[in-house]
Design a protein around this motif. Structure first.
Motif, PDB file in Angstrom:
ATOM      1  N   ASP A 135     143.107   7.143  49.488  1.00 56.77           N
ATOM      2  CA  ASP A 135     144.104   6.823  50.498  1.00 56.77           C
ATOM      3  C   ASP A 135     143.697   7.263  51.897  1.00 56.77           C
ATOM      4  OD1 ASP A 135     146.822   7.512  48.226  1.00 56.77           O
ATOM      5  OD2 ASP A 135     145.859   5.609  48.727  1.00 56.77           O
ATOM      6  N   ARG A 136     142.713   8.138  52.031  1.00 59.68           N
ATOM      7  CA  ARG A 136     142.261   8.515  53.361  1.00 59.68           C
ATOM      8  C   ARG A 136     141.596   7.298  54.012  1.00 59.68           C
ATOM      9  NH1 ARG A 136     140.208  14.577  54.292  1.00 59.68           N
ATOM     10  NH2 ARG A 136     141.278  14.095  56.251  1.00 59.68           N
ATOM     11  N   PRO A 137     141.935   7.014  55.260  1.00 57.98           N
ATOM     12  CA  PRO A 137     141.441   5.778  55.893  1.00 57.98           C
ATOM     13  C   PRO A 137     139.931   5.614  55.865  1.00 57.98           C
ATOM     14  CG  PRO A 137     143.156   6.777  57.220  1.00 57.98           C
ATOM     15  CD  PRO A 137     142.846   7.751  56.126  1.00 57.98           C
ATOM     16  N   ASP A 138     139.199   6.728  55.968  1.00 58.99           N
ATOM     17  CA  ASP A 138     137.736   6.625  55.998  1.00 58.99           C
ATOM     18  C   ASP A 138     137.096   6.965  54.659  1.00 58.99           C
ATOM     19  OD1 ASP A 138     138.299   9.321  55.970  1.00 58.99           O
ATOM     20  OD2 ASP A 138     137.483   9.722  57.972  1.00 58.99           O
ATOM     21  N   GLY A 139     137.913   7.111  53.607  1.00 52.70           N
ATOM     22  CA  GLY A 139     137.369   7.332  52.274  1.00 52.70           C
ATOM     23  C   GLY A 139     136.903   8.740  51.979  1.00 52.70           C
ATOM     24  N   ARG A 140     137.187   9.677  52.878  1.00 50.23           N
ATOM     25  CA  ARG A 140     136.750  11.061  52.649  1.00 50.23           C
ATOM     26  C   ARG A 140     137.538  11.721  51.525  1.00 50.23           C
ATOM     27  NH1 ARG A 140     138.063  14.359  57.401  1.00 50.23           N
ATOM     28  NH2 ARG A 140     139.346  12.602  58.126  1.00 50.23           N
ATOM     29  N   ALA A 141     136.926  12.739  50.929  1.00 50.08           N
ATOM     30  CA  ALA A 141     137.661  13.614  50.027  1.00 50.08           C
ATOM     31  C   ALA A 141     138.644  14.435  50.846  1.00 50.08           C
ATOM     32  CB  ALA A 141     136.709  14.524  49.263  1.00 50.08           C
ATOM     33  N   ARG A 142     139.667  14.959  50.194  1.00 45.15           N
ATOM     34  CA  ARG A 142     140.686  15.712  50.915  1.00 45.15           C
ATOM     35  C   ARG A 142     140.120  16.960  51.596  1.00 45.15           C
ATOM     36  NH1 ARG A 142     144.977  15.800  46.060  1.00 45.15           N
ATOM     37  NH2 ARG A 142     143.008  15.810  44.945  1.00 45.15           N
ATOM     38  N   ASP A 143     139.045  17.520  51.043  1.00 44.33           N
ATOM     39  CA  ASP A 143     138.477  18.751  51.602  1.00 44.33           C
ATOM     40  C   ASP A 143     137.219  18.482  52.426  1.00 44.33           C
ATOM     41  OD1 ASP A 143     136.801  18.004  49.554  1.00 44.33           O
ATOM     42  OD2 ASP A 143     136.711  19.987  48.609  1.00 44.33           O
ATOM     43  N   ALA A 144     137.045  17.250  52.895  1.00 44.23           N
ATOM     44  CA  ALA A 144     135.836  16.879  53.650  1.00 44.23           C
ATOM     45  C   ALA A 144     136.148  16.731  55.130  1.00 44.23           C
ATOM     46  CB  ALA A 144     135.254  15.577  53.114  1.00 44.23           C
ATOM     47  N   MET A 145     135.256  17.279  55.969  1.00 52.66           N
ATOM     48  CA  MET A 145     135.339  17.071  57.412  1.00 52.66           C
ATOM     49  C   MET A 145     134.830  15.689  57.789  1.00 52.66           C
ATOM     50  SD  MET A 145     133.696  20.601  58.871  1.00 52.66           S
ATOM     51  CE  MET A 145     133.380  19.740  60.425  1.00 52.66           C
ATOM     52  N   ASP A 151     152.126  16.573  48.529  1.00 54.72           N
ATOM     53  CA  ASP A 151     151.672  17.844  47.947  1.00 54.72           C
ATOM     54  C   ASP A 151     150.199  18.109  48.230  1.00 54.72           C
ATOM     55  OD1 ASP A 151     154.176  18.327  46.818  1.00 54.72           O
ATOM     56  OD2 ASP A 151     153.694  17.149  45.019  1.00 54.72           O
ATOM     57  N   ASN A 152     149.551  17.282  49.020  1.00 55.84           N
ATOM     58  CA  ASN A 152     148.114  17.379  49.226  1.00 55.84           C
ATOM     59  C   ASN A 152     147.771  17.895  50.617  1.00 55.84           C
ATOM     60  OD1 ASN A 152     147.316  16.201  46.659  1.00 55.84           O
ATOM     61  ND2 ASN A 152     148.108  14.268  47.483  1.00 55.84           N
ATOM     62  N   LEU A 153     146.716  18.708  50.682  1.00 57.54           N
ATOM     63  CA  LEU A 153     146.193  19.197  51.944  1.00 57.54           C
ATOM     64  C   LEU A 153     145.001  18.351  52.347  1.00 57.54           C
ATOM     65  CD1 LEU A 153     146.317  23.072  51.449  1.00 57.54           C
ATOM     66  CD2 LEU A 153     148.062  21.537  52.375  1.00 57.54           C
ATOM     67  N   LEU A 154     144.928  18.019  53.636  1.00 57.95           N
ATOM     68  CA  LEU A 154     143.846  17.192  54.162  1.00 57.95           C
ATOM     69  C   LEU A 154     143.121  17.965  55.252  1.00 57.95           C
ATOM     70  CD1 LEU A 154     145.746  13.800  54.598  1.00 57.95           C
ATOM     71  CD2 LEU A 154     144.481  14.607  52.581  1.00 57.95           C
ATOM     72  N   LEU A 155     141.811  18.117  55.094  1.00 54.71           N
ATOM     73  CA  LEU A 155     141.002  18.799  56.096  1.00 54.71           C
ATOM     74  C   LEU A 155     140.639  17.834  57.215  1.00 54.71           C
ATOM     75  CD1 LEU A 155     139.444  21.449  56.795  1.00 54.71           C
ATOM     76  CD2 LEU A 155     137.476  20.465  55.573  1.00 54.71           C
ATOM     77  N   ASP A 156     140.760  18.315  58.457  1.00 51.35           N
ATOM     78  CA  ASP A 156     140.304  17.565  59.629  1.00 51.35           C
ATOM     79  C   ASP A 156     140.894  16.154  59.688  1.00 51.35           C
ATOM     80  OD1 ASP A 156     138.856  17.025  61.940  1.00 51.35           O
ATOM     81  OD2 ASP A 156     137.048  16.432  60.833  1.00 51.35           O
ATOM     82  N   PRO A 157     142.226  16.008  59.725  1.00 55.42           N
ATOM     83  CA  PRO A 157     142.820  14.666  59.745  1.00 55.42           C
ATOM     84  C   PRO A 157     142.518  13.916  61.030  1.00 55.42           C
ATOM     85  CG  PRO A 157     144.497  16.338  60.109  1.00 55.42           C
ATOM     86  CD  PRO A 157     143.248  17.065  59.740  1.00 55.42           C
ATOM     87  N   PRO A 212     148.776  30.042  53.606  1.00 55.29           N
ATOM     88  CA  PRO A 212     147.500  30.617  53.137  1.00 55.29           C
ATOM     89  C   PRO A 212     146.551  29.580  52.561  1.00 55.29           C
ATOM     90  CG  PRO A 212     149.352  31.960  52.415  1.00 55.29           C
ATOM     91  CD  PRO A 212     149.935  30.708  52.986  1.00 55.29           C
ATOM     92  N   SER A 213     147.089  28.572  51.894  1.00 53.56           N
ATOM     93  CA  SER A 213     146.227  27.525  51.333  1.00 53.56           C
ATOM     94  C   SER A 213     145.566  26.711  52.433  1.00 53.56           C
ATOM     95  CB  SER A 213     147.041  26.604  50.425  1.00 53.56           C
ATOM     96  OG  SER A 213     147.589  27.318  49.333  1.00 53.56           O
ATOM     97  N   MET A 214     146.318  26.413  53.490  1.00 51.29           N
ATOM     98  CA  MET A 214     145.754  25.681  54.612  1.00 51.29           C
ATOM     99  C   MET A 214     144.692  26.509  55.327  1.00 51.29           C
ATOM    100  SD  MET A 214     149.254  23.938  56.112  1.00 51.29           S
ATOM    101  CE  MET A 214     148.613  22.434  56.861  1.00 51.29           C
ATOM    102  N   LEU A 215     144.967  27.790  55.480  1.00 52.42           N
ATOM    103  CA  LEU A 215     144.010  28.696  56.118  1.00 52.42           C
ATOM    104  C   LEU A 215     142.706  28.743  55.329  1.00 52.42           C
ATOM    105  CD1 LEU A 215     143.210  30.976  58.107  1.00 52.42           C
ATOM    106  CD2 LEU A 215     144.470  32.561  56.645  1.00 52.42           C
ATOM    107  N   ALA A 216     142.812  28.860  54.020  1.00 52.12           N
ATOM    108  CA  ALA A 216     141.613  28.935  53.181  1.00 52.12           C
ATOM    109  C   ALA A 216     140.801  27.650  53.275  1.00 52.12           C
ATOM    110  CB  ALA A 216     142.006  29.212  51.734  1.00 52.12           C
ATOM    111  N   LEU A 217     141.479  26.504  53.298  1.00 55.48           N
ATOM    112  CA  LEU A 217     140.761  25.234  53.399  1.00 55.48           C
ATOM    113  C   LEU A 217     140.068  25.112  54.747  1.00 55.48           C
ATOM    114  CD1 LEU A 217     139.998  22.475  52.301  1.00 55.48           C
ATOM    115  CD2 LEU A 217     142.227  21.614  53.050  1.00 55.48           C
ATOM    116  N   ALA A 218     140.758  25.480  55.813  1.00 58.31           N
ATOM    117  CA  ALA A 218     140.145  25.403  57.142  1.00 58.31           C
ATOM    118  C   ALA A 218     138.915  26.300  57.227  1.00 58.31           C
ATOM    119  CB  ALA A 218     141.163  25.794  58.209  1.00 58.31           C
TER     120      ALA A 218
END
Length: 257
Positions: free
Chosen positions: A5-15, A185-191, A231-237
């Protein structure tokens, strides 16, 4: 939201892909162009031989920042005056300034001002975090210039940093910044911007290049969330810090080679 579902096809934890060029602007004491995905920012540092009135006589320097968006950095033209006078612009300018002051050895540079100008060339999300990351490279360049005498300059010919051994002990920790969003319920890195419009939680994190925390900006768009998400967002960042720090080092190495 599924990974697809990410527009550019990235994984949720990918910059997004990141690239930087130090020394991009020829007339300034420090500069860095950064591209993160489609977002592009130019950060420029000017060194001035004066400090604000409240800093005079203390023997230390000062650092301040101004952030702005070029009129066609977005799909619709942004009025130049509104970008300079708006509350968002001032908020981001203050964020950049205090983030870089946290890692800059202002007590060692004498009474000079490092003035940062961050101009957004293309806006596609994460402009404030890209500005901080690029500004850190530009400040590093300016500090390196202060280590050596500038006999041809009509301004100061010697600075406190000029006596440091070569290579000098690194007095500048550097800063990197990144955003994390929550969608469902999902965290997205570098939206990017398309994702940012859909987020129910948006957070910006500023770190030193060694992973220490400098600043957190956290906002909810709509329904309040559980505090445990922070804390989860902080850890992902924080997982992105080494990648950004390495890109900064590579840009500086390329500029001096």
């Amino acid at each position: 939201m599924n990974l697809s579902d990410r527009p550019d096809g990235r994984a949720r934890d990918a910059m997004r892909p990141v690239s930087m060029q130090a020394g991009y602007y020829p007339h300034a004491e420090g500069s860095c162009w950064i591209k993160m995905g489609a977002t592009e920012v130019l950060a420029v540092v000017s060194v001035e031989d004066s400090v604000p009135r409240f800093m005079r006589g203390q023997g230390a320097g000062w650092l301040t920042a101004e952030y702005s968006m070029l009129p066609r950095s977005t799909k619709q033209r942004v009025d130049r005056r509104s970008t300079l006078d708006g509350g968002r612009t001032k908020e981001i300018s203050r964020l950049i300034g205090r983030s870089l002051r946290a890692v800059t050895p202002l007590e060692a540079v004498g009474e000079v001002t490092l003035r940062i100008d961050c101009d957004v060339i293309v806006a596609d999300g994460g402009t404030r975090t890209a500005s901080i990351t690029a500004a850190s490279v530009a400040v590093a360049m300016a500090l390196e210039g202060l280590r050596a005498p500038r006999p041809s300059s009509r301004r100061r010919k010697q600075t406190p940093l000029a006596g440091l051994p070569t290579p000098a002990p690194a007095p500048f920790a550097g800063a990197v910044a990144l955003s994390v969003g929550q969608f469902g319920d999902n965290l997205l890195l570098d939206p990017n911007y398309a994702e940012d419009e859909r987020l129910n939680v948006d957070a910006n994190f500023v770190f030193t290049t060694t992973g220490q925390l400098i600043d957190v900006g956290f906002s909810v768009e709509g329904t309040p969330c559980d505090a445990e998400v922070l804390p989860s967002m902080l850890a992902l960042a924080r997982t992105a810090v080494p990648t950004l720090a390495e890109a900064q080092r590579a840009a500086l190495d390329a500029e001096t080679s």
